[in-house]
Design an enzyme around this catalytic site. Structure first.
Site, PDB file in Angstrom:
ATOM      1  N   GLY A   1      -5.048  -0.181  -3.391  1.00  0.00           N
ATOM      2  CA  GLY A   1      -6.024   0.696  -3.989  1.00  0.00           C
ATOM      3  C   GLY A   1      -6.082   1.968  -3.478  1.00  0.00           C
ATOM      4  O   GLY A   1      -5.529   2.474  -2.594  1.00  0.00           O
TER       5      GLY A   1
ATOM      6  N   HIS B   1       2.786  -1.538   2.223  1.00  0.00           N
ATOM      7  CA  HIS B   1       1.819  -2.061   1.200  1.00  0.00           C
ATOM      8  C   HIS B   1       1.124  -0.875   1.168  1.00  0.00           C
ATOM      9  O   HIS B   1       0.681  -0.252   2.080  1.00  0.00           O
ATOM     10  CB  HIS B   1       1.277  -3.283   1.133  1.00  0.00           C
TER      11      HIS B   1
ATOM     12  N   THR C   1      -1.198   1.023  -7.707  1.00  0.00           N
ATOM     13  CA  THR C   1      -2.260   1.701  -8.422  1.00  0.00           C
ATOM     14  C   THR C   1      -1.937   3.074  -8.872  1.00  0.00           C
ATOM     15  O   THR C   1      -2.302   3.528 -10.074  1.00  0.00           O
ATOM     16  CB  THR C   1      -3.462   1.814  -7.421  1.00  0.00           C
TER      17      THR C   1
ATOM     18  N   ASP D   1       5.460 -10.455  -5.892  1.00  0.00           N
ATOM     19  CA  ASP D   1       4.466  -9.710  -4.863  1.00  0.00           C
ATOM     20  C   ASP D   1       3.180 -10.694  -4.538  1.00  0.00           C
ATOM     21  O   ASP D   1       2.439 -11.077  -5.425  1.00  0.00           O
ATOM     22  CB  ASP D   1       3.749  -8.287  -5.504  1.00  0.00           C
TER      23      ASP D   1
HETATM   24  P1  13P Z   1      -1.014   0.114  -4.154  1.00  0.00           P
HETATM   25  O1  13P Z   1      -1.951  -0.327  -5.521  1.00  0.00           O
HETATM   26  O2  13P Z   1      -2.115   0.807  -3.248  1.00  0.00           O
HETATM   27  O3  13P Z   1      -0.264   1.059  -4.355  1.00  0.00           O
HETATM   28  O4  13P Z   1      -0.603  -1.086  -3.289  1.00  0.00           O
HETATM   29  C1  13P Z   1       0.480  -1.702  -3.877  1.00  0.00           C
HETATM   30  C2  13P Z   1       0.952  -3.020  -3.126  1.00  0.00           C
HETATM   31  O5  13P Z   1       0.884  -2.975  -1.997  1.00  0.00           O
HETATM   32  C3  13P Z   1       1.505  -4.049  -3.932  1.00  0.00           C
HETATM   33  O6  13P Z   1       1.842  -5.231  -3.011  1.00  0.00           O
END
Ligand code: 13P
Length: 287
Positions: A178, A207, A232, A84
């Protein structure tokens, strides 16, 4: 066996649903996500950030753990192990370590440099049959307490990157990592629509899946999003369940201190979150 994300995402885009990428942090996370995917017969993508990779003792350790679990837990649904937001070097390291999919996040480079670096990695992935995600338009998020707004990608730049032969494309549409601030303007469906018009069949990636309301998720899928990243929300679910266990004093009762007991409510909470997302994304039964 780990698979590239290409087939599962091509099917998802054609079938108008999305495959979840759930980020992993340790053994409990990985096990909870894999078991849920198997139970729901859903394809799944395990996301590993460079930081999480380091935390789990390096990419080779991650590959060993995930491959071991696929075998020992009899996981038969399609599973991709995906880097990622990889740097150029991180992407190469993951290719060498045995990941089945990588993301190269060149969104902070000038577009020419993003194109040059993405091209090199596309070629490496093609030789090995791995999938590769690229990003255009940076995705905001909280850094040092400051929440940056998500950029909106330029559809022409998206087309230029898509034409390099990447498997899937993350386009910034006002999404951020987040929690979303109260004054968040929401996703820019106008941008998403324009990006899809330029990139056609290319599976698009959303994302910052945490906290996006269900109706926006559904609309994004209807406009070509075939992969949604969630990180998150699993962390918050784990935290809340673990806090409850300790606040109720369960860690002080009997053998409640045993890590296998202490971490169990958090793992169950991750499973419930992953299930809820897979149902919302429409990937249940699509393995
Ligand atoms: P979140 O932490 O907001 O769910 O985003 C995850 C993400 O896009 C990882 O690349």
């Amino acid at each position: 066996m780990l698979v590239s994300a290409k087939e599962m995402l091509t099917k998802a885009k054609a079938g108008k649903y999305a495959v979840g990428q759930f980020n992993i942090n340790n053994l409990e996370w990985t096990k909870a996500i894999l078991q849920t995917a198997q139970e729901l017969q859903s394809p799944v993508i395990l996301g590993v950030s460079e930081g999480a990779g380091k935390y789990m003792c390096g990419y080779k350790t991650v590959v060993g753990m995930v491959n071991g679990m696929l075998e020992e837990l009899n996981i038969t649904v399609p599973v991709a192990l995906h880097l990622d937001h990889g740097s150029f070097e991180g992407a190469k390291d993951c290719i060498n370590a045995g990941f089945s999919s990588i993301m190269f996040d060149g969104s902070h480079y000038p577009i020419e440099e993003n194109i040059a670096k993405t091209t090199e990695l596309v070629n490496a992935c093609n030789v090995l049959g791995l999938s590769i995600e690229a990003e255009v338009g940076s995705i905001g998020g909280e850094e040092d307490g400051v929440v940056g707004a998500g950029e909106c990608a330029d559809p022409e730049e998206c087309k230029a990157i898509a034409d390099l032969g990447v498997t899937m494309l993350a386009a910034g549409i006002g999404n951020i990592h987040g929690k979303y601030p109260d004054n968040w303007a929401g996703l820019s469906f106008e941008t998403l629509d324009a990006v899809q018009a330029k990139t056609g069949d290319m599976p698009l990636v959303l994302h910052g899946g945490t906290g996006i309301p269900a109706d926006m998720i559904k609309k994004a899928i209807s406009l070509g999003v075939a992969k949604i990243n969630v990180n998150t929300e699993c962390q918050l679910a784990f935290q809340e369940a673990t806090r409850k266990y300790i606040e109720e004093g369960k860690d002080q009762q009997g053998k409640g201190f045993d890590p296998r007991k202490l971490l169990a409510p958090g793992a169950e909470a991750i499973k419930a979150t992953v299930k809820e997302k897979m149902e919302l994304f429409g990937s249940v039964g699509k393995a």
